[in-house]
Motif scaffolding. Structure first.
Motif, PDB file in Angstrom:
ATOM      1  N   THR A 239     -23.785  -1.022  55.995  1.00  0.00           N
ATOM      2  CA  THR A 239     -23.406  -2.240  55.277  1.00  0.00           C
ATOM      3  C   THR A 239     -24.669  -2.924  54.790  1.00  0.00           C
ATOM      4  N   SER A 332     -20.303  -1.544  51.571  1.00  0.00           N
ATOM      5  CA  SER A 332     -20.323  -0.682  52.759  1.00  0.00           C
ATOM      6  C   SER A 332     -19.937   0.736  52.376  1.00  0.00           C
ATOM      7  N   GLN A 393     -19.654  -9.442  55.736  1.00  0.00           N
ATOM      8  CA  GLN A 393     -18.555  -9.340  56.703  1.00  0.00           C
ATOM      9  C   GLN A 393     -17.299  -8.787  56.046  1.00  0.00           C
ATOM     10  N   GLU A 394     -17.019  -9.230  54.818  1.00  0.00           N
ATOM     11  CA  GLU A 394     -15.826  -8.758  54.113  1.00  0.00           C
ATOM     12  C   GLU A 394     -15.927  -7.265  53.808  1.00  0.00           C
ATOM     13  N   LYS A 396     -17.772  -4.965  55.312  1.00  0.00           N
ATOM     14  CA  LYS A 396     -17.754  -4.186  56.546  1.00  0.00           C
ATOM     15  C   LYS A 396     -16.344  -4.095  57.112  1.00  0.00           C
ATOM     16  N   GLN A 397     -15.643  -5.227  57.179  1.00  0.00           N
ATOM     17  CA  GLN A 397     -14.310  -5.224  57.776  1.00  0.00           C
ATOM     18  C   GLN A 397     -13.334  -4.379  56.967  1.00  0.00           C
ATOM     19  N   LEU A 400     -14.109  -0.684  57.645  1.00  0.00           N
ATOM     20  CA  LEU A 400     -13.672  -0.300  58.984  1.00  0.00           C
ATOM     21  C   LEU A 400     -12.147  -0.174  59.054  1.00  0.00           C
ATOM     22  N   THR A 401     -11.459  -1.119  58.420  1.00  0.00           N
ATOM     23  CA  THR A 401      -9.994  -1.073  58.415  1.00  0.00           C
ATOM     24  C   THR A 401      -9.488   0.186  57.724  1.00  0.00           C
TER      25      THR A 401
END
Length: 418
Positions: A239, A332, A393-394, A396-397, A400-401
């Motif tokens: 990221t 990411s 953060q957005e 990366k999340q 990952l999701t």
């Protein structure tokens, strides 16, 4: 109209294909120096070069002779390494041709991890305790001195090839027997018969994407990295910019620049890998080129609008370098890996993930029927996808999701990517 320059790239491959693409897009004459005429197709740069020169890229004299015997003798404006393995040889040939480039000694230290560690120690750069060894007895003595757990690795390879995490002498013996049988790495480069025993550094891992001018960072960004569980070190997630430990990023960048200066890299692009330990940032390794794994080709562009390849081409041509951020977002990349060895039936859910509106680019390398393995090196990764977001953060999340929606289904058994 800008002046057309003649630029030769030594063996464009992986990240180096972006060099050819940028120079070709700038209207320059692009010459690829290759070990095989099949390489443009193999590495994906057909249609973005003007001519090929065939040489043994593992041999300095062969490279030099191939250039001086070619129609471009005395006509090259730049000679740029486009693969890690030939970077030091390219630097030496550039010196012989009077072309701008990385100093040979700096490129040599960047390519050889033992020489780099010695330079860090000499200049007081925080790094890992290490010993260079050539035999099991030397390795056992070094591990006992440093203290288990330790890491055993080759001195001149990449992509986590034959990197071992070791708890005790029994594991060390088994790993040493394996590493001495590892003779040839990518592009038929010989694996040196010197190995490193290193202190295992605990802490989150980052890379620093840098561009230096006269030892000063004119661009710096920190990438957060996630890797496979021990005992392997394969990178599976990046990221950029890092969403974590933002208050420590100045320290991470500072140590990365110190490492570059220690080995003599004061100009141009670099990709420096760092761990943030309880005692501060410590250097894992330095690469005197743009970051691979799509960090430079995609993440930097999506996050900041920065084209480090364009800046690097201009640097080698001794032209003005512009490398300012054009916007401030994040990106990411997530890699799909198998959690065990087996025969692949399918990547369940991958089609839905790749069709997600926020997936910018993707690639699937594994096909049904392939033998897949728990990732021991970058070669074992099965697929990847890239997403962008307004914040780290957005991005990366989201990645990952989406990654959690992909399952590696084996013939006769199913396993879920964790």
């Amino acid at each position: 109209m800008p002046t057309v320059k003649t630029i030769a790239f030594v063996e464009p491959s992986f990240y180096g294909v972006s060099f050819a693409r940028v120079a070709y897009g700038q209207g320059h004459r692009v010459i690829a120096i290759v070990s095989s005429e099949d390489n443009p197709k193999k590495y994906g740069y057909e249609g973005i070069y003007h001519d090929l020169i065939v040489a043994d890229i593992r041999d300095e004299q062969s490279l030099y002779q191939a250039i001086t015997d070619s129609p471009y003798a005395g006509k090259l404006d730049a000679l740029i390494p486009a693969t890690d393995y030939a970077s030091h040889l390219t630097a030496k040939v550039a010196e012989r041709l009077g072309l701008r480039g990385v100093p040979y000694e700096a490129a040599l230290k960047s390519r050889n991890k033992d020489l780099a560690r010695e330079a860090y120690a000499e200049h007081g750069v925080p790094s890992a305790a290490f010993r260079k060894v050539t035999s099991f007895d030397e390795a056992a003595a070094a591990a006992a001195e440093i203290g288990y757990p330790v890491v055993l690795k080759p001195t001149n390879c990449a992509s986590s090839q034959h990197v071992f995490f070791i708890h005790n002498e029994v594991e060390l013996r088994k790993s040493f027997e394996a590493i001495v049988e590892f003779k040839v790495t990518y592009m038929d480069f010989k694996v040196r018969e010197d190995y490193l025993i290193e202190q295992y550094l605990q802490g989150p891992e980052f890379s620093v994407e840098l561009f230096l001018q006269q030892g000063e960072a004119i661009f710096a960004a920190v990438t957060e990295k996630l890797t496979t569980p021990l005992p392997y070190f394969v990178e599976t997630f990046h990221t950029l910019p890092s969403p974590s430990y933002t208050e420590r990023q100045d320290d991470i960048i500072r140590v990365a620049v110190e490492a570059l200066k220690a080995i003599g890299l004061t100009d141009g692009p670099s990709h420096v890998e760092v761990k943030l330990t309880s005692s501060g940032p410590r250097i894992i390794e330095v690469n005197g080129r743009p970051g691979g794994d799509n960090i430079s080709s995609d993440l930097l562009v999506l996050a900041f609008g920065v084209d480090v390849f364009e800046a690097t081409v201009n640097y080698y041509l001794d032209q003005p370098v512009a490398i300012e951020k054009k916007h401030d977002r994040a990106a990411s990349i997530a890699y799909v890996t198998a959690e065990r060895d087996g025969v692949l039936e399918r990547l369940e859910g991958i089609d839905d993930v790749l069709q997600h509106p926020k997936v910018i680019r993707s690639h699937v390398s594994a096909v049904p029927g392939d033998n897949v393995a728990k990732a021991k090196s970058s070669d074992d990764r099965l697929a990847y996808f890239i997403v962008a977001g307004d914040t780290p953060q957005e991005a990366k999340q989201l990645a990952l999701t989406l990654l959690q929606q992909v399952k590696v289904v084996y013939r006769n058994q199913e396993a879920v990517i964790a």
